[in-house]
Design an enzyme around this catalytic site. Structure first.
Site, mmCIF file in Angstrom:
data_model
loop_
_atom_site.group_PDB
_atom_site.id
_atom_site.type_symbol
_atom_site.label_atom_id
_atom_site.label_comp_id
_atom_site.label_asym_id
_atom_site.label_seq_id
_atom_site.Cartn_x
_atom_site.Cartn_y
_atom_site.Cartn_z
ATOM 1 N N HIS A 169 0.834 -1.196 0.000
ATOM 2 C CA HIS A 169 0.000 0.000 0.000
ATOM 3 C C HIS A 169 0.877 1.258 0.000
ATOM 4 O O HIS A 169 0.462 2.316 -0.457
ATOM 5 C CB HIS A 169 -0.906 0.040 1.233
ATOM 6 N N ASP A 241 -4.815 -6.224 -7.492
ATOM 7 C CA ASP A 241 -4.987 -5.556 -6.215
ATOM 8 C C ASP A 241 -5.245 -4.079 -6.530
ATOM 9 O O ASP A 241 -5.081 -3.631 -7.673
ATOM 10 C CB ASP A 241 -3.730 -5.736 -5.349
#
Length: 468
Positions: A169, A241
């Protein structure tokens, strides 16, 4: 697969669904109350009876349906420790029943990562364990339980995010291991899930030089097309993702990341929780430009569209089915009572004070109630601990620098019996009790095992989490 901000369906999502948008992903920021979530899901399903409506409902620490209160499911690491595949399948069936009741037909779960690095900042308790065969059999059980109940599953994060010490992230993690190790460890659960018929596989934004030194797996034709499609024989949908993660778009931006993922072999583009109508249009324009420039073929786009269409047709919105028996608090509590330091702490007749230390939230989980607090156990600040009380010190991510160790020493120096409880994946051996999870179900088991007082859970509102 865009997300969106707010508690109602924005006009641009409705227009997108009307124009053929394949999927919409919900996040914690889309949830205010269960009734509101039901209305939101019903409106989405009304706008598109055939779309893939999805979220991350892993159970345990990563939950969207129970973002306000914490998950009633124990979570993967706890299920792996119990090592009962029927219980794992039952947990997935219960999640599927909840999703079906809302008209949702696709779940971005489970994590099939082998958590071989205890210092992993983003997988940890989301993994079934550190042993490939154990992870494989529980991944298969979870997938089969979910999909038999009518919801498409998604194993992630291919080719394996367990041996990383960075969070994709925030950055691009790197796995520096050889192909033989990848075959014997990371790829084992994915092979098993593919053989069991998993509907989708999610890519990871990690660099694996042994497979492709040029870029992250999400952008790698060698990893998605040659390895996943070719060597492993996967015929289902490859989903990225979230492309708003730094590991994917930090250097190139989300529109270019979308194009690169399609070229590599991805079929469904998860854009992230804060997709705006402007960003959505920019992604569409970037894809069209890539086709016009000859970078991306229409054949590749048709292949992706056909795969996602088949997936939606195979998993229509359905009526909830029956589920088996998931491990309850008492069964989980049995394992907690076996902690070496627990009997002496329990035998001490002193009054109990529970101190739970907050830390920076995992980007995937978001700000979900966790641990003893999620179970409604009254919590004290360190200054509120009365003289003579025994202390249950609850924390997670207990590395060498964690303030819990200094606080525990301070309590012990003041004469308090202290039980240090790690509600995550253990980083070292100093914790007195490790729960391998922090969901509400685990908190309830912790309260039961340690005979902690329980009040009504307070809940929490806000945050969002990120897909993957």
């Amino acid at each position: 697969m865009p997300g969106f901000q707010g508690l109602t369906v924005p006009a641009w999502i409705g227009e997108g669904l009307d124009g053929g948008l394949a999927s919409v992903c919900l996040y914690g920021a889309n949830l205010d109350t269960p009734a509101q979530l039901g209305d939101l899901a019903a409106r989405l399903r009304e706008l598109s009876p055939s779309a893939l409506l999805t979220l991350d409902e892993e159970g345990g620490d990563v939950t969207r349906l129970h973002y306000l209160t914490g998950s009633p499911q124990p979570g993967n690491a706890v299920l792996g420790r119990i090592d009962d595949v029927a219980a794992t399948a039952a947990s997935a069936q219960l999640i599927a029943a909840e999703l079906q009741a809302l008209g949702l037909n696709y779940d971005l779960a489970p994590s099939a990562d082998v958590n071989s690095s205890p210092q992993n900042p983003v997988i940890g308790t989301r993994s079934f364990g550190a042993e490939p065969e154990l992870v494989a059999r529980h991944t298969v059980a979870w997938v089969e339980g979910l999909q038999a109940a009518g919801v498409a599953g998604c194993v992630k994060h291919f080719p394996g995010h367990g041996d990383t010490t960075a969070d994709s992230h925030l950055a691009m993690p790197r796995i520096d291991t050889d192909r033989a190790t990848l075959d014997a460890r990371e790829l084992v659960p994915f092979r098993a899930a593919i053989q069991a018929g998993v509907a989708t596989v999610m890519t990871s934004h990690i660099l694996v030089p042994a497979l492709d030194p040029s870029g992250p797996a999400t952008f790698s034709r060698a990893i998605l097309t040659e390895l996943l499609r070719g060597e492993l024989g996967f015929e289902g949908v490859i989903v990225t993702d979230a492309l708003d993660m730094k590991g994917a778009s930090g250097e190139v931006g989300i529109p270019e990341a979308a194009v690169r993922a399609l070229i590599a072999g991805a079929d469904l583009l998860c854009l992230g929780s804060e997709t705006s109508p402007e960003l959505y249009r920019e992604v569409l324009d970037a894809v069209a430009a890539a086709v016009a420039e000859g970078r991306l073929s229409l054949e590749r786009l048709r292949d992706a569209a056909e795969r996602t269409s088949r997936l939606a047709a195979a998993y229509p919105a359905a009526v909830p089915g029956s589920a088996g028996s998931v491990p309850g608090p008492e069964r989980i509590a049995e394992a907690f009572r076996r902690g070496a330091a627990v009997p002496a702490w329990l035998a001490n007749p002193a009054p109990v004070a529970v101190v739970q230390l907050e830390n920076e939230a995992n980007m995937a989980a978001g700000f979900v109630p966790w641990g003893a607090g999620a179970a409604g156990v009254p919590l004290s600040t360190p200054a509120e601990v009365p003289a003579g009380a025994k202390v249950a010190l609850v924390a997670r991510g207990l590395d060498a620098a964690h303030p819990a160790w200094a606080l525990a020493a301070e309590f012990e120096g003041a004469g308090h019996p202290v039980l240090v409880i790690e509600c995550g994946w253990p980083h070292d051996e100093r914790a007195d009790l490790v729960t391998f999870g922090a969901s509400r179900a685990v908190g309830e088991a912790l309260a039961l095992a340690l005979q902690l007082p329980v009040a009504a859970p307070a809940g929490a509102v806000g945050g969002g989490g990120s897909a993957g």
